[in-house]
Design a protein around this motif. Structure first.
Motif, mmCIF file in Angstrom:
data_model
loop_
_atom_site.group_PDB
_atom_site.id
_atom_site.type_symbol
_atom_site.label_atom_id
_atom_site.label_comp_id
_atom_site.label_asym_id
_atom_site.label_seq_id
_atom_site.Cartn_x
_atom_site.Cartn_y
_atom_site.Cartn_z
ATOM 1 N N LEU A 1 0.808 -1.215 0.000
ATOM 2 C CA LEU A 1 0.000 0.000 0.000
ATOM 3 C C LEU A 1 0.842 1.265 0.000
ATOM 4 C CD1 LEU A 1 -2.744 -0.998 2.586
ATOM 5 C CD2 LEU A 1 -2.901 -1.015 0.106
ATOM 6 N N SER A 2 2.081 1.185 0.452
ATOM 7 C CA SER A 2 2.878 2.396 0.601
ATOM 8 C C SER A 2 3.479 2.890 -0.705
ATOM 9 C CB SER A 2 3.997 2.152 1.614
ATOM 10 O OG SER A 2 4.861 1.147 1.121
ATOM 11 N N ASP A 3 3.618 2.034 -1.712
ATOM 12 C CA ASP A 3 4.299 2.423 -2.936
ATOM 13 C C ASP A 3 3.339 2.349 -4.120
ATOM 14 O OD1 ASP A 3 6.416 3.377 -4.329
ATOM 15 O OD2 ASP A 3 7.294 1.422 -4.705
ATOM 16 N N GLN A 4 2.246 3.073 -4.050
ATOM 17 C CA GLN A 4 1.286 3.089 -5.138
ATOM 18 C C GLN A 4 1.655 4.173 -6.142
ATOM 19 O OE1 GLN A 4 -2.576 3.541 -3.451
ATOM 20 N NE2 GLN A 4 -2.667 1.454 -2.734
ATOM 21 N N ALA A 5 1.307 3.931 -7.380
ATOM 22 C CA ALA A 5 1.604 4.890 -8.437
ATOM 23 C C ALA A 5 0.794 6.170 -8.229
ATOM 24 C CB ALA A 5 1.270 4.285 -9.787
ATOM 25 N N PRO A 6 1.391 7.311 -8.519
ATOM 26 C CA PRO A 6 0.667 8.572 -8.373
ATOM 27 C C PRO A 6 -0.368 8.741 -9.474
ATOM 28 C CG PRO A 6 2.821 8.962 -9.321
ATOM 29 C CD PRO A 6 2.768 7.510 -8.955
ATOM 30 N N GLN A 7 -1.324 9.582 -9.215
ATOM 31 C CA GLN A 7 -2.353 9.921 -10.191
ATOM 32 C C GLN A 7 -2.113 11.350 -10.644
ATOM 33 O OE1 GLN A 7 -4.709 7.677 -11.234
ATOM 34 N NE2 GLN A 7 -3.548 6.242 -9.985
ATOM 35 N N ALA A 8 -1.898 11.556 -11.936
ATOM 36 C CA ALA A 8 -1.647 12.893 -12.460
ATOM 37 C C ALA A 8 -2.040 12.930 -13.922
ATOM 38 C CB ALA A 8 -0.179 13.270 -12.292
ATOM 39 N N SER A 9 -2.363 14.126 -14.413
ATOM 40 C CA SER A 9 -2.670 14.284 -15.829
ATOM 41 C C SER A 9 -1.751 15.339 -16.426
ATOM 42 C CB SER A 9 -4.140 14.665 -16.029
ATOM 43 O OG SER A 9 -4.394 15.931 -15.489
ATOM 44 N N PHE A 10 -1.340 15.092 -17.667
ATOM 45 C CA PHE A 10 -0.424 15.971 -18.379
ATOM 46 C C PHE A 10 -0.991 16.283 -19.747
ATOM 47 C CE2 PHE A 10 2.335 14.020 -15.312
ATOM 48 C CZ PHE A 10 3.250 15.001 -15.002
ATOM 49 N N THR A 11 -0.689 17.464 -20.245
ATOM 50 C CA THR A 11 -0.981 17.809 -21.630
ATOM 51 C C THR A 11 0.317 18.236 -22.292
ATOM 52 O OG1 THR A 11 -1.539 20.071 -21.009
ATOM 53 C CG2 THR A 11 -3.366 18.518 -21.247
ATOM 54 N N CYS A 12 0.300 18.210 -23.589
ATOM 55 C CA CYS A 12 1.477 18.545 -24.371
ATOM 56 C C CYS A 12 1.195 19.839 -25.132
ATOM 57 C CB CYS A 12 1.723 17.420 -25.356
ATOM 58 S SG CYS A 12 3.388 16.846 -25.366
ATOM 59 N N GLU A 13 2.079 20.796 -25.003
ATOM 60 C CA GLU A 13 2.001 22.036 -25.775
ATOM 61 C C GLU A 13 3.325 22.201 -26.499
ATOM 62 O OE1 GLU A 13 1.013 25.193 -23.101
ATOM 63 O OE2 GLU A 13 -0.932 24.314 -22.586
ATOM 64 N N GLY A 14 3.401 21.684 -27.717
ATOM 65 C CA GLY A 14 4.655 21.696 -28.450
ATOM 66 C C GLY A 14 5.629 20.739 -27.807
ATOM 67 N N THR A 15 6.753 21.267 -27.325
ATOM 68 C CA THR A 15 7.726 20.427 -26.620
ATOM 69 C C THR A 15 7.676 20.672 -25.120
ATOM 70 O OG1 THR A 15 9.455 22.069 -26.924
ATOM 71 C CG2 THR A 15 9.282 20.318 -28.588
ATOM 72 N N THR A 16 6.556 21.176 -24.649
ATOM 73 C CA THR A 16 6.393 21.456 -23.223
ATOM 74 C C THR A 16 5.315 20.554 -22.645
ATOM 75 O OG1 THR A 16 7.016 23.751 -23.549
ATOM 76 C CG2 THR A 16 5.864 23.228 -21.520
ATOM 77 N N LEU A 17 5.646 19.849 -21.580
ATOM 78 C CA LEU A 17 4.652 19.076 -20.838
ATOM 79 C C LEU A 17 4.092 19.953 -19.729
ATOM 80 C CD1 LEU A 17 6.301 15.569 -20.391
ATOM 81 C CD2 LEU A 17 4.215 16.105 -21.613
ATOM 82 N N VAL A 18 2.781 19.962 -19.594
ATOM 83 C CA VAL A 18 2.114 20.759 -18.565
ATOM 84 C C VAL A 18 1.415 19.804 -17.612
ATOM 85 C CG1 VAL A 18 0.403 22.548 -18.113
ATOM 86 C CG2 VAL A 18 1.771 22.636 -20.203
ATOM 87 N N HIS A 19 1.740 19.937 -16.331
ATOM 88 C CA HIS A 19 1.096 19.131 -15.275
ATOM 89 C C HIS A 19 -0.249 19.777 -14.988
ATOM 90 C CE1 HIS A 19 0.200 17.441 -11.368
ATOM 91 N NE2 HIS A 19 1.285 16.682 -11.394
ATOM 92 N N ASP A 20 -1.330 19.149 -15.476
ATOM 93 C CA ASP A 20 -2.669 19.728 -15.337
ATOM 94 C C ASP A 20 -3.255 19.556 -13.945
ATOM 95 O OD1 ASP A 20 -2.783 20.686 -17.904
ATOM 96 O OD2 ASP A 20 -3.676 18.855 -18.698
ATOM 97 N N GLY A 21 -2.952 18.476 -13.286
ATOM 98 C CA GLY A 21 -3.516 18.255 -11.959
ATOM 99 C C GLY A 21 -3.198 16.860 -11.459
ATOM 100 N N GLY A 22 -3.447 16.645 -10.207
ATOM 101 C CA GLY A 22 -3.190 15.348 -9.588
ATOM 102 C C GLY A 22 -2.138 15.461 -8.508
ATOM 103 N N ASP A 23 -1.481 14.343 -8.242
ATOM 104 C CA ASP A 23 -0.486 14.269 -7.180
ATOM 105 C C ASP A 23 0.769 15.070 -7.514
ATOM 106 O OD1 ASP A 23 -2.106 12.551 -5.745
ATOM 107 O OD2 ASP A 23 -1.203 10.750 -6.612
ATOM 108 N N GLU A 24 1.451 15.507 -6.462
ATOM 109 C CA GLU A 24 2.764 16.128 -6.634
ATOM 110 C C GLU A 24 3.756 15.011 -6.944
ATOM 111 O OE1 GLU A 24 5.412 18.086 -3.409
ATOM 112 O OE2 GLU A 24 4.044 19.638 -4.161
ATOM 113 N N LEU A 25 4.610 15.242 -7.939
ATOM 114 C CA LEU A 25 5.497 14.197 -8.434
ATOM 115 C C LEU A 25 6.955 14.567 -8.253
ATOM 116 C CD1 LEU A 25 3.591 13.694 -11.776
ATOM 117 C CD2 LEU A 25 3.464 12.221 -9.780
ATOM 118 N N ASP A 26 7.765 13.568 -7.932
ATOM 119 C CA ASP A 26 9.207 13.747 -7.836
ATOM 120 C C ASP A 26 9.796 13.573 -9.229
ATOM 121 O OD1 ASP A 26 11.833 13.920 -7.089
ATOM 122 O OD2 ASP A 26 11.880 12.007 -6.024
ATOM 123 N N GLY A 27 10.477 14.580 -9.739
ATOM 124 C CA GLY A 27 11.016 14.542 -11.091
ATOM 125 C C GLY A 27 12.037 13.452 -11.315
ATOM 126 N N ASP A 28 12.703 12.981 -10.258
ATOM 127 C CA ASP A 28 13.677 11.906 -10.401
ATOM 128 C C ASP A 28 13.018 10.557 -10.687
ATOM 129 O OD1 ASP A 28 15.787 13.645 -9.955
ATOM 130 O OD2 ASP A 28 15.768 13.308 -7.790
#
Length: 125
Positions: A44-71
């Motif tokens: 239960l401790s290592d569940q995948a995060p829930q997040a949504s992303f959109t693409c604007e050209g070569t830019t990914l935009v985090h639309d909403g959901g969990d805070e994510l560690d970039g690493d």
């Protein structure tokens, strides 16, 4: 039959309550021990995060959901292509990441301690 002696006779009540309590305690202890032995609490401790992303050209935009560690975020399952190389170490809703990726590299995956999940699989247009 005397009703008063029938109501006053409670010799069997105490042993019955004692047996019920012993069975209940045994069942609870067995459930707790089984949880630790089978390791059900660890998953239960290592569940995948829930997040949504959109693409604007070569830019990914985090639309909403969990805070994510970039690493823990990778473009196109490439272990050398961590998203933290191109943007902030922590991504929260509204953050943008400019990454050098093409349509083939659009999938965004999350990996941590042997677990993985695909957060974005659509190609950017």
């Amino acid at each position: 039959m005397n009703i008063k002696t029938l109501l006053a006779d409670d010799d069997a009540v105490s042993p019955v309550i004692g047996v019920i309590l012993m069975v209940a305690i045994t069942v609870i202890l067995a459930a707790v021990i089984a949880t630790f032995v089978l390791g059900l609490g660890d998953s239960l401790s290592d569940q995948a995060p829930q997040a949504s992303f959109t693409c604007e050209g070569t830019t990914l935009v985090h639309d909403g959901g969990d805070e994510l560690d970039g690493d823990n975020l990778y473009l196109a399952n490439d272990s050398n292509n961590a998203l933290s190389n191109y943007g902030p170490d922590t991504l929260s809703a509204g953050d943008n990441v400019s990454a050098p990726f093409e349509d083939a590299q659009a999938p965004l995956t999350w990996r941590s301690d042997g677990s993985s999940a695909t957060l974005r699989s659509q190609p950017c247009s």
